[in-house]
Scaffold this motif. Structure first.
Motif, PDB file in Angstrom:
ATOM      1  N   GLN A  22     -21.544 -23.874   6.941  1.00 46.66           N
ATOM      2  CA  GLN A  22     -21.127 -25.256   7.193  1.00 46.66           C
ATOM      3  C   GLN A  22     -21.157 -25.574   8.684  1.00 46.66           C
ATOM      4  O   GLN A  22     -21.577 -26.671   9.083  1.00 46.66           O
ATOM      5  N   ALA A  23     -20.734 -24.622   9.518  1.00 48.18           N
ATOM      6  CA  ALA A  23     -20.786 -24.836  10.969  1.00 48.18           C
ATOM      7  C   ALA A  23     -22.220 -24.985  11.453  1.00 48.18           C
ATOM      8  O   ALA A  23     -22.514 -25.796  12.336  1.00 48.18           O
ATOM      9  N   ALA A  24     -23.136 -24.208  10.867  1.00 42.12           N
ATOM     10  CA  ALA A  24     -24.542 -24.317  11.253  1.00 42.12           C
ATOM     11  C   ALA A  24     -25.115 -25.679  10.866  1.00 42.12           C
ATOM     12  O   ALA A  24     -25.887 -26.283  11.628  1.00 42.12           O
ATOM     13  N   VAL A  25     -24.749 -26.184   9.692  1.00 41.84           N
ATOM     14  CA  VAL A  25     -25.235 -27.497   9.264  1.00 41.84           C
ATOM     15  C   VAL A  25     -24.700 -28.587  10.187  1.00 41.84           C
ATOM     16  O   VAL A  25     -25.427 -29.520  10.558  1.00 41.84           O
ATOM     17  N   ILE A  26     -23.434 -28.476  10.572  1.00 42.64           N
ATOM     18  CA  ILE A  26     -22.861 -29.458  11.495  1.00 42.64           C
ATOM     19  C   ILE A  26     -23.585 -29.407  12.836  1.00 42.64           C
ATOM     20  O   ILE A  26     -23.903 -30.437  13.437  1.00 42.64           O
ATOM     21  N   THR A  47     -26.189 -20.567  21.783  1.00 39.40           N
ATOM     22  CA  THR A  47     -25.349 -21.650  21.263  1.00 39.40           C
ATOM     23  C   THR A  47     -24.025 -21.790  22.000  1.00 39.40           C
ATOM     24  O   THR A  47     -23.473 -22.895  22.078  1.00 39.40           O
ATOM     25  N   ARG A  48     -23.493 -20.711  22.551  1.00 39.51           N
ATOM     26  CA  ARG A  48     -22.218 -20.843  23.275  1.00 39.51           C
ATOM     27  C   ARG A  48     -22.370 -21.745  24.482  1.00 39.51           C
ATOM     28  O   ARG A  48     -21.557 -22.637  24.725  1.00 39.51           O
ATOM     29  N   ALA A  49     -23.423 -21.515  25.256  1.00 36.76           N
ATOM     30  CA  ALA A  49     -23.656 -22.354  26.433  1.00 36.76           C
ATOM     31  C   ALA A  49     -24.154 -23.734  26.036  1.00 36.76           C
ATOM     32  O   ALA A  49     -23.726 -24.751  26.602  1.00 36.76           O
ATOM     33  N   MET A  50     -25.052 -23.794  25.044  1.00 37.60           N
ATOM     34  CA  MET A  50     -25.612 -25.079  24.661  1.00 37.60           C
ATOM     35  C   MET A  50     -24.573 -25.998  24.029  1.00 37.60           C
ATOM     36  O   MET A  50     -24.639 -27.218  24.183  1.00 37.60           O
ATOM     37  N   SER A  51     -23.613 -25.444  23.302  1.00 39.11           N
ATOM     38  CA  SER A  51     -22.585 -26.294  22.703  1.00 39.11           C
ATOM     39  C   SER A  51     -21.724 -26.945  23.775  1.00 39.11           C
ATOM     40  O   SER A  51     -21.336 -28.125  23.637  1.00 39.11           O
ATOM     41  N   VAL A  52     -21.430 -26.216  24.855  1.00 41.89           N
ATOM     42  CA  VAL A  52     -20.651 -26.805  25.949  1.00 41.89           C
ATOM     43  C   VAL A  52     -21.491 -27.837  26.703  1.00 41.89           C
ATOM     44  O   VAL A  52     -21.002 -28.920  27.057  1.00 41.89           O
ATOM     45  N   LEU A  53     -22.760 -27.523  26.964  1.00 40.09           N
ATOM     46  CA  LEU A  53     -23.635 -28.491  27.623  1.00 40.09           C
ATOM     47  C   LEU A  53     -23.855 -29.719  26.746  1.00 40.09           C
ATOM     48  O   LEU A  53     -23.979 -30.841  27.252  1.00 40.09           O
ATOM     49  N   PHE A  54     -23.912 -29.512  25.438  1.00 42.84           N
ATOM     50  CA  PHE A  54     -24.032 -30.646  24.519  1.00 42.84           C
ATOM     51  C   PHE A  54     -22.803 -31.546  24.627  1.00 42.84           C
ATOM     52  O   PHE A  54     -22.917 -32.781  24.623  1.00 42.84           O
ATOM     53  N   LEU A  55     -21.630 -30.951  24.745  1.00 39.60           N
ATOM     54  CA  LEU A  55     -20.407 -31.725  24.946  1.00 39.60           C
ATOM     55  C   LEU A  55     -20.488 -32.537  26.235  1.00 39.60           C
ATOM     56  O   LEU A  55     -20.144 -33.725  26.255  1.00 39.60           O
ATOM     57  N   VAL A  56     -20.950 -31.909  27.319  1.00 37.85           N
ATOM     58  CA  VAL A  56     -21.078 -32.614  28.602  1.00 37.85           C
ATOM     59  C   VAL A  56     -22.052 -33.781  28.478  1.00 37.85           C
ATOM     60  O   VAL A  56     -21.793 -34.887  28.976  1.00 37.85           O
ATOM     61  N   GLY A  67     -23.491 -20.594  15.858  1.00 39.99           N
ATOM     62  CA  GLY A  67     -24.769 -19.911  15.856  1.00 39.99           C
ATOM     63  C   GLY A  67     -24.769 -18.610  15.092  1.00 39.99           C
ATOM     64  O   GLY A  67     -25.681 -17.794  15.249  1.00 39.99           O
ATOM     65  N   THR A  68     -23.757 -18.406  14.251  1.00 40.93           N
ATOM     66  CA  THR A  68     -23.671 -17.158  13.492  1.00 40.93           C
ATOM     67  C   THR A  68     -24.828 -17.007  12.516  1.00 40.93           C
ATOM     68  O   THR A  68     -25.346 -15.906  12.312  1.00 40.93           O
ATOM     69  N   LEU A  91     -31.592 -19.188  16.426  1.00 49.73           N
ATOM     70  CA  LEU A  91     -32.387 -18.200  17.149  1.00 49.73           C
ATOM     71  C   LEU A  91     -31.526 -17.043  17.625  1.00 49.73           C
ATOM     72  O   LEU A  91     -32.004 -15.906  17.729  1.00 49.73           O
ATOM     73  N   ASP A  92     -30.265 -17.307  17.916  1.00 50.58           N
ATOM     74  CA  ASP A  92     -29.348 -16.227  18.304  1.00 50.58           C
ATOM     75  C   ASP A  92     -29.158 -15.240  17.167  1.00 50.58           C
ATOM     76  O   ASP A  92     -29.185 -14.016  17.374  1.00 50.58           O
ATOM     77  N   ALA A  93     -28.961 -15.761  15.959  1.00 49.22           N
ATOM     78  CA  ALA A  93     -28.802 -14.877  14.801  1.00 49.22           C
ATOM     79  C   ALA A  93     -30.084 -14.096  14.538  1.00 49.22           C
ATOM     80  O   ALA A  93     -30.033 -12.904  14.176  1.00 49.22           O
ATOM     81  N   ARG A  94     -31.218 -14.731  14.718  1.00 49.48           N
ATOM     82  CA  ARG A  94     -32.491 -14.039  14.523  1.00 49.48           C
ATOM     83  C   ARG A  94     -32.673 -12.932  15.562  1.00 49.48           C
ATOM     84  O   ARG A  94     -33.144 -11.838  15.243  1.00 49.48           O
ATOM     85  N   ARG A  95     -32.292 -13.206  16.795  1.00 50.75           N
ATOM     86  CA  ARG A  95     -32.421 -12.191  17.838  1.00 50.75           C
ATOM     87  C   ARG A  95     -31.505 -10.997  17.570  1.00 50.75           C
ATOM     88  O   ARG A  95     -31.898  -9.847  17.751  1.00 50.75           O
ATOM     89  N   ARG A  96     -30.290 -11.278  17.119  1.00 53.71           N
ATOM     90  CA  ARG A  96     -29.367 -10.181  16.799  1.00 53.71           C
ATOM     91  C   ARG A  96     -29.855  -9.378  15.599  1.00 53.71           C
ATOM     92  O   ARG A  96     -29.642  -8.161  15.533  1.00 53.71           O
ATOM     93  N   ARG A  97     -30.511 -10.051  14.654  1.00 51.80           N
ATOM     94  CA  ARG A  97     -30.998  -9.348  13.480  1.00 51.80           C
ATOM     95  C   ARG A  97     -32.216  -8.487  13.798  1.00 51.80           C
ATOM     96  O   ARG A  97     -32.349  -7.369  13.284  1.00 51.80           O
ATOM     97  N   LEU A  98     -33.101  -8.973  14.635  1.00 52.08           N
ATOM     98  CA  LEU A  98     -34.318  -8.229  14.961  1.00 52.08           C
ATOM     99  C   LEU A  98     -34.083  -7.154  16.008  1.00 52.08           C
ATOM    100  O   LEU A  98     -34.777  -6.134  16.030  1.00 52.08           O
ATOM    101  N   HIS A  99     -33.103  -7.372  16.894  1.00 52.56           N
ATOM    102  CA  HIS A  99     -32.818  -6.401  17.958  1.00 52.56           C
ATOM    103  C   HIS A  99     -31.322  -6.088  17.977  1.00 52.56           C
ATOM    104  O   HIS A  99     -30.598  -6.533  18.877  1.00 52.56           O
ATOM    105  N   PRO A 100     -30.835  -5.365  16.995  1.00 48.70           N
ATOM    106  CA  PRO A 100     -29.381  -5.112  16.917  1.00 48.70           C
ATOM    107  C   PRO A 100     -28.860  -4.251  18.051  1.00 48.70           C
ATOM    108  O   PRO A 100     -27.711  -4.388  18.454  1.00 48.70           O
ATOM    109  N   GLY A 101     -29.666  -3.358  18.569  1.00 49.65           N
ATOM    110  CA  GLY A 101     -29.195  -2.471  19.627  1.00 49.65           C
ATOM    111  C   GLY A 101     -29.686  -2.837  20.999  1.00 49.65           C
ATOM    112  O   GLY A 101     -29.712  -2.005  21.907  1.00 49.65           O
TER     113      GLY A 101
END
Length: 411
Positions: free
Chosen positions: A35-39, A115-124, A157-158, A162-172
């Motif tokens: 739901q957060a991703a859809v929002i 998404t952490r940085a972009m969400s704050v910049l989106f707010l600005v 971005g859970t 793209l953040d979730a994709r990066r964590r999934r493809l490169h977990p370590g």
């Protein structure tokens, strides 16, 4: 006659276990990630699409040609302590930079890139654009304004990013150099804005300082997160930060749900007090306004039939008033969601308010069932994967170097 202590023990144990399970879920599990991703996707698409649509008129609405002059905007900002970076300078280059940056940030947030940085910049960006000319906008802009604030506190971005994709493809994978560079750039920029009165007006400090506390908190927590993730990823301090972020996300999602209920409750109860809604003719009059008439033939056909107008007017009031009280019933809630989303889609079509409708549909999505979102996402992924593979293969063939007649690659 009191019951023996042994009979009360199982009930107390069950209550304690359920409380502990609820607390563990609240602090250790990201609730409603889809739901957060859809929002995130919906409001980024809504705001970015609006800016693109108004690109030819951007200077008249929010720039140097606006009827709401910069002096008037600064006087209002000094009174209400609102925040906008567009009041720092009246130069065209500054406005064009902020406006273009807002579009770019909307696209990056939609894709889920940092998404952490972009969400704050989106707010600005949302605050800066909307607070520049406060008399421009409708109810959809107010919803975007509020949701942009709430999104900054969520872990949107859970999934589906793209953040979730990066964590999934490169977990370590090690240090996120791009994220660190972005964090290192935003800190000095915030410090410069706070210490050097941009534009030299002397009137912007109240709004800037009130919001700078929030921005500094985001920046410091992100830095501490990165430092602990590098030095002690399995330590207690890192676990505490993760639990705090999860709790903030869960609280923000709860606030979003309450906000949607308030929106429909106030809209419904205000409609009840209006004589046009009481008479069932409220829809008839907007259908005859040129401003809300993108399809004159469709509007005339609908307005020519009083029974559908009456049913839609009364049905709108009933659904909006009933939704906050029936939201806890899963089946009835899903039916009401279908009705409200259909209503907003009809508003976009008949009254020409696509971004208002998209904003409301995005807000309604917080109540969509998780199984429905997961199934829809899987179908979209299965549909998009073959097309993406085909595009990549064609691009790879075009980018191959030419070959000679003997089959040897030539340079």
């Amino acid at each position: 006659m009191t019951a023996p202590a042994t009979s009360r023990q199982p009930a107390f144990t069950a209550l304690r276990d359920s409380t502990l399970d609820g607390w563990t879920a609240f602090t250790g599990r990201v609730l409603a990630p889809y739901q957060a991703a859809v929002i995130r996707i919906g409001f980024a698409l809504c705001f970015g699409g609006f800016l693109l649509r108004e690109w030819p008129h951007r200077r008249v609405l929010y720039g140097d040609r606006s009827a709401w002059s910069l002096d008037l905007a600064r006087q209002m900002l000094a009174g209400n302590h609102a925040f906008t970076v567009l009041a720092w300078s009246g130069d065209r280059w500054w406005f064009e930079t902020v406006y273009t940056l807002a579009i770019a940030v909307s696209v990056l947030l939609l894709l889920g890139w940092r998404t952490r940085a972009m969400s704050v910049l989106f707010l600005v960006c949302v605050l800066s654009i909307q607070n520049r000319s406060v008399l421009i906008g409708d109810g959809g802009d107010n919803v975007i304004h509020l949701m942009a604030i709430y999104l900054a506190f969520t872990r949107c971005g859970t999934v589906w990013s793209l953040d979730a994709r990066r964590r999934r493809l490169h977990p370590g994978r090690g240090v996120d150099r791009v994220g660190v560079a972005l964090w290192s750039l935003l800190g000095p920029a915030l410090l410069f804005a706070q210490l050097t009165d941009p534009g030299g007006t002397g009137m912007l400090s109240p709004g800037l300082y009130s919001w700078s506390t929030v921005f500094w908190a985001f920046w410091l927590i992100s830095g501490a997160w990165w430092l602990l993730d590098r030095r002690a990823p399995d330590g207690e301090a890192r676990a505490v930060l993760d639990a705090m972020a999860t709790m903030l996300h869960n609280c923000a999602m709860l606030v979003v749900m309450v906000e949607v209920c308030f929106i429909y409750a106030t809209a419904g109860w205000y409609k009840i007090q209006g004589s046009l809604w009481q008479g069932g003719t409220a829809l008839y009059f907007p259908l005859h306004l040129d401003y809300f008439n993108p399809w004159p033939g469709l509007s005339q056909q609908l307005a020519a039939h009083p029974i559908p107008v009456f049913l839609i007017s009364y049905g709108t009031v009933i659904v909006q008033v009933a939704f906050p009280f029936l939201v806890f019933n899963r089946r009835i809630k899903n039916v009401l969601l279908v009705l409200m989303m259909t209503e907003h889609a009809a508003i976009a079509l008949t009254l020409g308010l696509p971004f208002f409708s998209l904003a409301m549909i995005s807000a309604d999505a917080v109540f969509l069932p998780t199984w429905f979102l997961v199934r829809t996402g899987s179908r979209i992924s299965r549909f998009a994967t073959p097309h993406a593979t085909l595009v990549r293969s064609r691009f790879a063939r075009r980018s191959e170097p030419p070959r000679s007649a003997e089959g040897v690659t030539t340079i």
